[in-house]
Enzyme design. Structure first.
Site: not given
Ligand code: GLU
Length: 473
Positions: A66, A71, A95, A100, A107, A364
């Site tokens: 969406h 990420k 998350k 936001d 993943k 990130s």
């Molecule tokens: N692995 C981390 C998480 O579970 C960071 C993910 C990221 O920074 O893209 O949120």
């Protein structure tokens, strides 16, 4: 009476989703679309290890498109499996929405135990995994952007970027294909500590929330509160260190792979890490006692228990033994959905993973923005701000006839560095998201746990994105 069955990690995420969904008026078809994983890429590739070839299994799951890019981190663990990666990718979507951060969730997982490989071998595996992602168009600054997770860190991210650039020479935004990189290789200051720092801010927000604390009979403030931590990796270490130095927490127990320790006088996290480096173990730390089982840390009587390792740590078989007042989910999915019910019935507050560990992906996001802008944060305004503040201080000195020393002046008349801006943006994000969760609880009196409230907020945002696309009415 029907027996309660322990859900798997993925089932726990779905159960939590369903629980929140009933409090929304999102159409059933849209809920179904949000819930499923959009793309699952399962790969097996050969890597020459010593004289032999090993076939490595790996995954990349994009849960929701969406918003793009998608990420989420990459996990290196022998326990990786498709369902686990799907659960983690789903959590990333919620998350990001909650805090936001304008990404869909994803993943990755590589089914290896990093301890069993040399650095060269790990590099080979990481590069080959990246090559597979490039081949299938599963990586890119506008497509899907990996990051560190359990078993990986900035070193692996540097290898990923280098491999990506080998294929995509000349792509101007290539550095944004992965985050969590070393600062010298297009990373950002403060990414390493980000998840742990966010965990601290999240705990602090709850401990400032007098209305909620009163309901649970808890005293406000962080100073002098006791904490137990499971996992001394990147997240556990920074959470412990920052909680200790900035929050005044007393860390009374720490658990790691090799065992657990306890001290009611408090454990200095920095010294513990030094001890572990020197001896190879957290055990036999001066001033602390070894516990007979590592999972005993989860059962320690304390104010805040921080599971900062893996999923499914607090389950039906040990949930009743948890004596903490607050369970702060620094890891993803450390409490199963069934165990959550047990804890909530016992009057324990759970600060949910999708909120509490969102600091990592938040920074990130800042790193990705830095990569796209090709400029360090603070570069333009630092000197300007510094001069403005200095002029102000000088003016006040002249007008008041009083002066301050150079050291004080330097503290007041300072322009922000990148690290200051990153921490400020992270703190703002964690505070705002907490307020949004609270706002849901105020609006919906039947919702009395933070996880359901966080989910409701996230689902609302994802649903409205879908509706704005015109796919759903
Ligand atoms: N692995 C981390 C998480 O579970 C960071 C993910 C990221 O920074 O893209 O949120």
């Amino acid at each position: 009476m029907s027996k309660i069955i322990e859900p798997t990690f993925y089932e726990s995420v779905q159960l939590n989703f369903d629980r929140a969904a009933q409090f929304t008026n999102i159409p059933a078809g849209l809920l179904k679309q949000i819930k499923v994983c959009n793309s699952v890429y399962y790969m097996q590739f050969p890597v020459k290890i010593g004289k032999d070839y090993q076939v490595i299994e790996a995954f990349r799951v994009q849960h929701s498109h969406h918003r793009l890019p998608t990420k989420g981190g990459i996990r290196f663990s022998q326990k990786v499996n498709q369902e686990e990666v799907m659960a983690l990718a789903s959590l990333m979507t919620y998350k990001c929405a909650l805090v936001d951060v304008p990404f869909g969730g994803a993943k990755g997982g590589v089914k290896i135990s990093p301890r069993e490989y040399t650095v060269e071998q790990l590099q080979k595996i990481t590069r080959r995994y990246t090559t597979e992602l490039v081949r299938k168009n599963f990586i890119g600054p506008g497509i899907d952007v990996p990051a560190p997770d359990y078993g990986t860190g900035s070193r692996e991210m540097a290898w990923i970027l280098d491999t990506y650039q080998t294929f995509k020479g000349g792509e101007i935004d290539a550095a944004g294909c992965v985050t969590g990189k070393p600062v010298a290789q297009n990373g950002i200051r403060g990414r390493d500590e980000a998840t742990g720092r966010g965990v601290f801010y999240g705990i602090r927000e709850l401990l400032n929330d007098k209305a909620v604390l009163k309901k649970y009979n808890l005293k406000p403030g962080t100073e002098g509160k006791t904490m137990a931590i499971q996992g001394l990796g990147n997240v556990g270490y920074h959470t412990g260190k920052i909680s200790q130095t900035e929050g005044g927490f007393k860390i009374i127990s720490v658990a790691e792979y090799e065992g657990a320790i306890y001290s009611d006088k408090g454990i200095d996290i920095e010294e513990l890490v030094r001890h572990r480096k020197k001896t190879g173990s957290i055990l036999n730390f001066p001033g602390a006692e070894n516990m007979d089982q590592r999972k005993k840390t989860l059962e320690v009587a304390c104010d805040v228990l921080v599971p900062a390792a893996l999923e499914n740590q607090i389950r039906l078989d040990n949930a009743k033994k948890v004596k903490a007042k607050i369970v702060a989910e620094a890891a993803n999915g450390p409490v199963t959905a069934a165990a959550s019910d047990v804890l909530l019935k016992k009057g324990i507050v759970i600060i949910p993973d999708m909120y509490l560990n969102a600091g990592g992906v938040t920074v990130s996001y800042f790193e990705w923005l830095k990569n796209l802008s090709h400029m360090r944060f603070g570069r333009m305004e630092k000197r300007f701000d510094q001069n403005t503040y200095l002029n102000l201080v000088n003016l006040i000195e002249r007008q008041s006839g009083r002066s301050i020393n150079d050291k004080e002046k330097a503290i007041i008349a300072r322009g922000a560095d990148e690290i200051d801006l990153v921490r400020s943006g992270l703190e703002e994000t964690m505070v705002t998201a907490y307020q949004q969760i609270r706002e849901v609880m105020m609006r919906k009196p039947k919702v009395n746990d933070l996880r359901t409230a966080a989910f409701i907020n996230a689902l609302g945002k994802v649903a409205s994105d879908y509706m704005n696309m015109g796919i759903f009415p």
